[in-house]
Every structure is written in C-alpha cells, then in structure tokens.
Design a protein around this motif. Structure first.
Motif, PDB file in Angstrom:
ATOM      1  N   ALA A 152     -10.635 -14.795   0.233  1.00  0.00           N
ATOM      2  CA  ALA A 152     -10.658 -14.004   1.413  1.00  0.00           C
ATOM      3  C   ALA A 152     -11.991 -13.577   1.922  1.00  0.00           C
ATOM      4  O   ALA A 152     -12.842 -12.895   0.731  1.00  0.00           O
ATOM      5  N   ASP A 153     -12.394 -13.151   3.159  1.00  0.00           N
ATOM      6  CA  ASP A 153     -13.399 -12.385   3.319  1.00  0.00           C
ATOM      7  C   ASP A 153     -13.101 -11.035   3.219  1.00  0.00           C
ATOM      8  O   ASP A 153     -14.039 -10.399   2.924  1.00  0.00           O
ATOM      9  N   LEU A 154     -12.139 -10.308   3.658  1.00  0.00           N
ATOM     10  CA  LEU A 154     -11.876  -9.034   3.584  1.00  0.00           C
ATOM     11  C   LEU A 154     -10.544  -8.646   2.922  1.00  0.00           C
ATOM     12  O   LEU A 154      -9.701  -9.396   2.907  1.00  0.00           O
ATOM     13  N   TRP A 155     -10.329  -7.231   2.436  1.00  0.00           N
ATOM     14  CA  TRP A 155      -9.230  -6.980   2.021  1.00  0.00           C
ATOM     15  C   TRP A 155      -8.788  -5.642   2.481  1.00  0.00           C
ATOM     16  O   TRP A 155      -9.625  -4.467   2.146  1.00  0.00           O
ATOM     17  N   ILE A 156      -7.877  -5.245   3.055  1.00  0.00           N
ATOM     18  CA  ILE A 156      -7.376  -4.010   3.680  1.00  0.00           C
ATOM     19  C   ILE A 156      -6.198  -3.426   2.986  1.00  0.00           C
ATOM     20  O   ILE A 156      -5.287  -4.131   2.688  1.00  0.00           O
TER      21      ILE A 156
ATOM     22  N   GLN B 152      -8.840  -1.031 -13.732  1.00  0.00           N
ATOM     23  CA  GLN B 152      -8.225  -0.568 -14.857  1.00  0.00           C
ATOM     24  C   GLN B 152      -6.698  -0.670 -14.572  1.00  0.00           C
ATOM     25  O   GLN B 152      -5.952  -1.183 -15.827  1.00  0.00           O
ATOM     26  N   ALA B 153      -6.172  -0.908 -13.438  1.00  0.00           N
ATOM     27  CA  ALA B 153      -4.644  -1.203 -13.386  1.00  0.00           C
ATOM     28  C   ALA B 153      -4.559  -2.567 -13.517  1.00  0.00           C
ATOM     29  O   ALA B 153      -3.466  -3.006 -14.039  1.00  0.00           O
ATOM     30  N   ASN B 154      -5.446  -3.546 -13.023  1.00  0.00           N
ATOM     31  CA  ASN B 154      -5.316  -5.051 -13.376  1.00  0.00           C
ATOM     32  C   ASN B 154      -6.434  -5.788 -13.399  1.00  0.00           C
ATOM     33  O   ASN B 154      -6.956  -5.628 -12.234  1.00  0.00           O
ATOM     34  N   ARG B 155      -7.102  -6.226 -14.373  1.00  0.00           N
ATOM     35  CA  ARG B 155      -8.352  -6.808 -14.660  1.00  0.00           C
ATOM     36  C   ARG B 155      -8.280  -8.104 -13.498  1.00  0.00           C
ATOM     37  O   ARG B 155      -9.397  -8.466 -12.990  1.00  0.00           O
ATOM     38  N   HIS B 156      -7.250  -8.865 -13.242  1.00  0.00           N
ATOM     39  CA  HIS B 156      -7.229  -9.780 -12.293  1.00  0.00           C
ATOM     40  C   HIS B 156      -7.510  -9.562 -10.928  1.00  0.00           C
ATOM     41  O   HIS B 156      -7.991 -10.615 -10.202  1.00  0.00           O
ATOM     42  N   TYR B 157      -7.691  -8.320 -10.639  1.00  0.00           N
ATOM     43  CA  TYR B 157      -8.210  -7.922  -9.262  1.00  0.00           C
ATOM     44  C   TYR B 157      -9.828  -8.278  -9.033  1.00  0.00           C
ATOM     45  O   TYR B 157     -10.167  -8.744  -8.008  1.00  0.00           O
ATOM     46  N   ARG B 158     -10.402  -8.502 -10.335  1.00  0.00           N
ATOM     47  CA  ARG B 158     -11.827  -8.880 -10.067  1.00  0.00           C
ATOM     48  C   ARG B 158     -12.058 -10.356  -9.664  1.00  0.00           C
ATOM     49  O   ARG B 158     -13.068 -10.861  -9.395  1.00  0.00           O
ATOM     50  N   GLN B 159     -10.788 -11.257  -9.622  1.00  0.00           N
ATOM     51  CA  GLN B 159     -10.951 -12.843  -9.438  1.00  0.00           C
ATOM     52  C   GLN B 159     -10.896 -12.891  -7.628  1.00  0.00           C
ATOM     53  O   GLN B 159     -11.342 -14.006  -7.426  1.00  0.00           O
ATOM     54  N   PHE B 160     -10.860 -11.693  -7.028  1.00  0.00           N
ATOM     55  CA  PHE B 160     -10.739 -11.925  -5.611  1.00  0.00           C
ATOM     56  C   PHE B 160     -12.376 -11.675  -5.034  1.00  0.00           C
ATOM     57  O   PHE B 160     -12.893 -10.530  -5.306  1.00  0.00           O
ATOM     58  N   ASN B 161     -12.751 -12.358  -4.097  1.00  0.00           N
ATOM     59  CA  ASN B 161     -13.868 -12.394  -3.685  1.00  0.00           C
ATOM     60  C   ASN B 161     -14.274 -11.021  -2.895  1.00  0.00           C
ATOM     61  O   ASN B 161     -15.226 -10.397  -3.036  1.00  0.00           O
ATOM     62  N   PRO B 162     -13.128 -10.317  -2.144  1.00  0.00           N
ATOM     63  CA  PRO B 162     -13.583  -9.013  -1.454  1.00  0.00           C
ATOM     64  C   PRO B 162     -13.729  -7.929  -2.638  1.00  0.00           C
ATOM     65  O   PRO B 162     -14.532  -7.156  -2.447  1.00  0.00           O
ATOM     66  N   PHE B 163     -13.127  -8.327  -3.767  1.00  0.00           N
ATOM     67  CA  PHE B 163     -13.415  -7.260  -5.139  1.00  0.00           C
ATOM     68  C   PHE B 163     -14.788  -7.399  -5.492  1.00  0.00           C
ATOM     69  O   PHE B 163     -15.592  -6.560  -5.607  1.00  0.00           O
ATOM     70  N   ARG B 164     -15.207  -8.633  -5.574  1.00  0.00           N
ATOM     71  CA  ARG B 164     -16.612  -9.095  -6.209  1.00  0.00           C
ATOM     72  C   ARG B 164     -17.672  -8.403  -5.249  1.00  0.00           C
ATOM     73  O   ARG B 164     -18.672  -7.948  -5.714  1.00  0.00           O
ATOM     74  N   LYS B 165     -17.261  -8.760  -3.871  1.00  0.00           N
ATOM     75  CA  LYS B 165     -18.359  -8.614  -3.009  1.00  0.00           C
ATOM     76  C   LYS B 165     -18.258  -6.865  -2.298  1.00  0.00           C
ATOM     77  O   LYS B 165     -18.920  -6.808  -1.250  1.00  0.00           O
ATOM     78  N   GLN B 166     -17.248  -6.397  -2.845  1.00  0.00           N
ATOM     79  CA  GLN B 166     -16.941  -4.813  -2.548  1.00  0.00           C
ATOM     80  C   GLN B 166     -16.605  -4.854  -0.819  1.00  0.00           C
ATOM     81  O   GLN B 166     -17.372  -4.071  -0.236  1.00  0.00           O
ATOM     82  N   LYS B 167     -15.752  -5.817  -0.464  1.00  0.00           N
ATOM     83  CA  LYS B 167     -15.320  -5.667   1.049  1.00  0.00           C
ATOM     84  C   LYS B 167     -13.677  -5.287   0.992  1.00  0.00           C
ATOM     85  O   LYS B 167     -12.999  -5.929   1.581  1.00  0.00           O
ATOM     86  N   ILE B 168     -13.320  -4.090   0.228  1.00  0.00           N
ATOM     87  CA  ILE B 168     -12.181  -3.762   0.315  1.00  0.00           C
ATOM     88  C   ILE B 168     -12.141  -2.367   1.098  1.00  0.00           C
ATOM     89  O   ILE B 168     -13.121  -1.462   0.561  1.00  0.00           O
ATOM     90  N   PHE B 169     -10.964  -2.280   1.996  1.00  0.00           N
ATOM     91  CA  PHE B 169     -11.091  -0.891   2.772  1.00  0.00           C
ATOM     92  C   PHE B 169      -9.640  -0.414   2.703  1.00  0.00           C
ATOM     93  O   PHE B 169      -8.611  -1.012   2.828  1.00  0.00           O
ATOM     94  N   THR B 170      -9.522   1.051   2.499  1.00  0.00           N
ATOM     95  CA  THR B 170      -8.366   1.641   2.229  1.00  0.00           C
ATOM     96  C   THR B 170      -8.020   2.792   3.236  1.00  0.00           C
ATOM     97  O   THR B 170      -9.140   3.457   3.420  1.00  0.00           O
ATOM     98  N   TYR B 171      -6.676   3.520   3.419  1.00  0.00           N
ATOM     99  CA  TYR B 171      -6.402   4.364   4.234  1.00  0.00           C
ATOM    100  C   TYR B 171      -6.212   5.686   3.154  1.00  0.00           C
ATOM    101  O   TYR B 171      -5.964   6.578   3.514  1.00  0.00           O
ATOM    102  N   ALA B 172      -6.468   5.292   1.934  1.00  0.00           N
ATOM    103  CA  ALA B 172      -5.934   6.380   0.994  1.00  0.00           C
ATOM    104  C   ALA B 172      -6.904   7.557   0.891  1.00  0.00           C
ATOM    105  O   ALA B 172      -6.779   8.224  -0.099  1.00  0.00           O
ATOM    106  N   LEU B 173      -8.078   7.093   1.221  1.00  0.00           N
ATOM    107  CA  LEU B 173      -9.299   8.220   1.098  1.00  0.00           C
ATOM    108  C   LEU B 173      -9.289   9.169   2.307  1.00  0.00           C
ATOM    109  O   LEU B 173      -9.841  10.296   2.179  1.00  0.00           O
ATOM    110  N   SER B 174      -8.222   8.946   3.196  1.00  0.00           N
ATOM    111  CA  SER B 174      -8.125   9.749   4.142  1.00  0.00           C
ATOM    112  C   SER B 174      -7.017  11.068   4.305  1.00  0.00           C
ATOM    113  O   SER B 174      -5.970  10.254   4.389  1.00  0.00           O
ATOM    114  N   LYS B 175      -7.300  11.898   3.532  1.00  0.00           N
ATOM    115  CA  LYS B 175      -6.412  13.145   3.180  1.00  0.00           C
ATOM    116  C   LYS B 175      -6.554  14.267   3.800  1.00  0.00           C
ATOM    117  O   LYS B 175      -7.420  14.678   4.319  1.00  0.00           O
TER     118      LYS B 175
END
Length: 383
Positions: free
Chosen positions: A299-303, A316-339
């Motif tokens: 995938a290009d992006l992970w939201i 740390q939660a699951n090493r298999h996340y590293r197998q996804f392209n958005p993880f490797r290229k740091q293309k992940i976006f989250t709403y959990a940082l807006s608090k």
C-alpha cells in the motif's frame, strides 16, 4: 471506557458508500417542515400550525423499534396552547437554559451555536477535550455526573436541568426513565448512528430548536457541507490515486472499515483507493494478519492504525508491521496524537461535527499539491 466505546462504535457503524451529495435522506418534507434535513436520516423537524416544533428521532440506536417524538414549545406560550401530551415522548419548554448532555460529540454543537454556557452537567467530564468546556469544569460550572452507562440520577435531579440529551446503545435506559418520572425531559440523540459524514454533522440542527437557533444552525451546517463538497471536488481532479490501508491488530484480529462504511467514504472522497473498497460491510471487517499482508503489504499509505502513536510502539506490539510498505517508508498517519488536556481524542469529539476538516486532512495526506497550505488538524504523521 468512553474511548474504547467510541472505537467499538466506529468498528460497528458506517455508511452506505455514496458520495455526500447522493446521500440525502429519503424523508419527504411535508408542507410545514422547516429547517430542512438533507443528509441525516435519523431525525426530522416540523412546525405545527399552532407553533409547536416537533422533533422526531427516528433512530436513537441501531434497530430501534420505534421513533421518539418531542414537542418543543415556546415557554411563554405553554399555558395558552392545547397540547396532547399523549402524542409526545416529552414536551420541552424552549429556549432551554440548563442542559445536560451525555456524549462528547454533543459539546461541539453547543459551542458552535454559542450556548455551551448552558451546559451544567456531563457524565465523565475527564473525556471532554474542549478548552472552553474544560475551563467551565474547572470553575465548577459543569458537574461530573458519573459515567454515561450509570449516570448519577440523584446528582442530575439536584441540578434540575431543563433537558437531558441522552446517548444510548439500546432501549435499556433505567437512569433516563428515572429522570423522566421526576419530570425532567430526556431527548435521545442518535448522531452516532448516521451513515454519512455530512449526516453526522447535520445533527447540529437537532440541538438548534431547543435554543430557538434554527437559522444559525442552518448557516453553520451549510458552511461545513459546502467546504466538504468543494474539497471533495478538488481532490477528484488530482492526477494520482494512492492505495490506502487502515486499521491494526487487536489481539489476533485486524479490524478495517468495510467498503460501505463512512470511513471508507472519507478515503473515496479524498480520492484514495481503499484496498477493501469492494466489500459490502457498513461497519468493520475482521481479518487475519496473513490476509492483510497479502492485500496491503505494498500500500502507498496507512491511516488510522488504531491508537498507535509511534513506529517503535507498533514494532514492539508486533514485528510483522515492518513488512508493510507504509511502515518502511514512514507513511502512516494517526488521529491518536490529537488529544485534549485530559487525554481525550479530539477526533471522536469534534470530528463528527467537522467532516470537512477530516476530509481536508486526508486530501493533504493523499494529494499534498491539492491543498498545500492546509495544516493537519486531526491526522498527524506517526512519530
């Protein structure tokens, strides 16, 4: 508990995969309908010949067996109007001056209408993020009434509100029944059951008649819907369509929005290609890690990777996340940082009321050239 409930409701509920302008209500207005409801399917508003505003809530929770009907009567005219009390689930003198609400999604509507100073109680004030309302909590002007599942009826009765706006996931509402028997009107709000982003936002028109602010609500919602549709049209002109994945593992199950969900509609309206677009679920899909890897590893992006906020935390939660392209290229976006100040997620509080901001966030992430000057509001890059 409330954050977990919000996440659960996001998983369970969604929308039919229509674009907002095609998602209008099937309700045909009668001649005396005012404040027309265009996108929301869960409520109707009418004005009777004798000046009563009739608010009908069609779906206070999923699969509700009957609608709830409320009569809103100008308090100065209450004694001079003949009211058939048996026709209504509650008769509410308006304008309301003292109100209790029970979901954080109710608070932005009050603030937008300029009546947040009428709020006197809330079950679980720690979950509120609004700066204005947090200040009133600190001043003692908004009382903590326990939590929504077991709202403290004794404290609520002591406050003597003119109205309690209820939130419920079923018909088992003994606390609200106690308040009603004591003469306090309870009106159920079902904004969370709506199936489109603009449908959720249009519930500002539910609140407006209680304060006789219908015109203001119409103008506010028109501005939001116009901004949403204009942004959507801009995004659809972008030259590329990135592939988008979502969700994360909870224990051994990976939950992603279904193809007909309101979350999928946001991705579609932002001109993204959602990898589970062709599924029929309006809520969530429950998948295995293996099936997600097979479909989304490139995938290009992970939201919306659940409530993860850092790459380290994910690994740390699951090493298999590293197998996804958005993880490797740091293309992940989250709403959990807006608090908010006490840790509440603003996405769940303000987001349903401002779908235009959610959409613009996603457009900026998917197509930076389309909205180059937009500052991300809810979604932020994973740290």
């Amino acid at each position: 508990m409330r954050i977990y409930l919000c996440l659960l409701l996001l998983c369970l509920l969604g929308c039919r995969g229509k674009s907002p302008d095609a998602g209008q209500s099937d309700n045909t207005p009668s001649e005396n309908t005012f404040s027309p409801v265009h996108f929301a399917r869960g409520f109707q508003l009418q004005r009777t010949d004798d000046g009563i505003t009739v608010l009908k809530v069609l779906q206070p929770w999923p699969n509700a067996s009957k609608p709830f009907t409320y009569a809103l009567v100008n308090r100065d005219s209450l004694s001079s109007i003949s009211i058939d009390y048996e026709k209504y689930d509650a008769v509410v003198p308006v304008p309301v001056d003292r109100i209790v609400v029970t979901s954080t999604t109710h608070i932005p509507a009050l603030e937008a209408l300029g009546v947040a100073n009428k709020l006197i109680g809330f079950p679980g004030t720690d979950y509120i993020s609004s700066e204005f309302t947090r200040n009133r909590i600190s001043e003692g002007a908004v009382v903590n009434l326990g939590n929504n599942e077991t709202i403290n009826t004794e404290m609520t009765l002591q406050l003597q509100p003119d109205l309690v706006v209820g939130f419920s996931i079923s018909s088992e509402n003994r606390a609200y029944e106690t308040l009603e028997r004591a003469g306090i009107p309870v009106a159920y709000n079902g904004d969370w059951t709506e199936q489109t982003p603009l449908g959720k936002a249009e519930w500002i028109k539910f609140f407006a008649p209680f304060f006789q602010l219908e015109g203001k609500a119409n103008a506010l919602f028109d501005s939001i819907s116009e901004a949403y549709l204009q942004a959507r049209d801009l995004a659809l002109k972008a030259g590329n369509t990135p592939t988008v994945m979502s969700g994360a593992l909870y224990k051994d199950v990976w939950y992603v929005p279904g193809g007909k969900s309101w979350a999928a509609q946001f991705i579609r309206d932002a001109n993204g290609s959602y990898l589970w677009e062709d599924t029929e679920e309006v809520g969530s899909l429950s998948l295995s890690l293996e099936s997600v890897l097979s479909k989304a590893s490139e995938a290009d992006l992970w939201i919306s990777p659940s409530q993860f906020t850092t790459y380290e935390e994910m690994e740390q939660a699951n090493r298999h996340y590293r197998q996804f392209n958005p993880f490797r290229k740091q293309k992940i976006f989250t709403y959990a940082l807006s608090k908010g100040e006490t840790g509440g997620l603003t996405f769940f509080e303000l987001g349903p009321n401002r779908p235009d901001l959610i959409l613009k966030d996603l457009i900026h992430i998917f197509h930076p050239e389309v909205l180059p000057n937009h500052d991300l509001y809810f979604f932020k890059p994973l740290q």
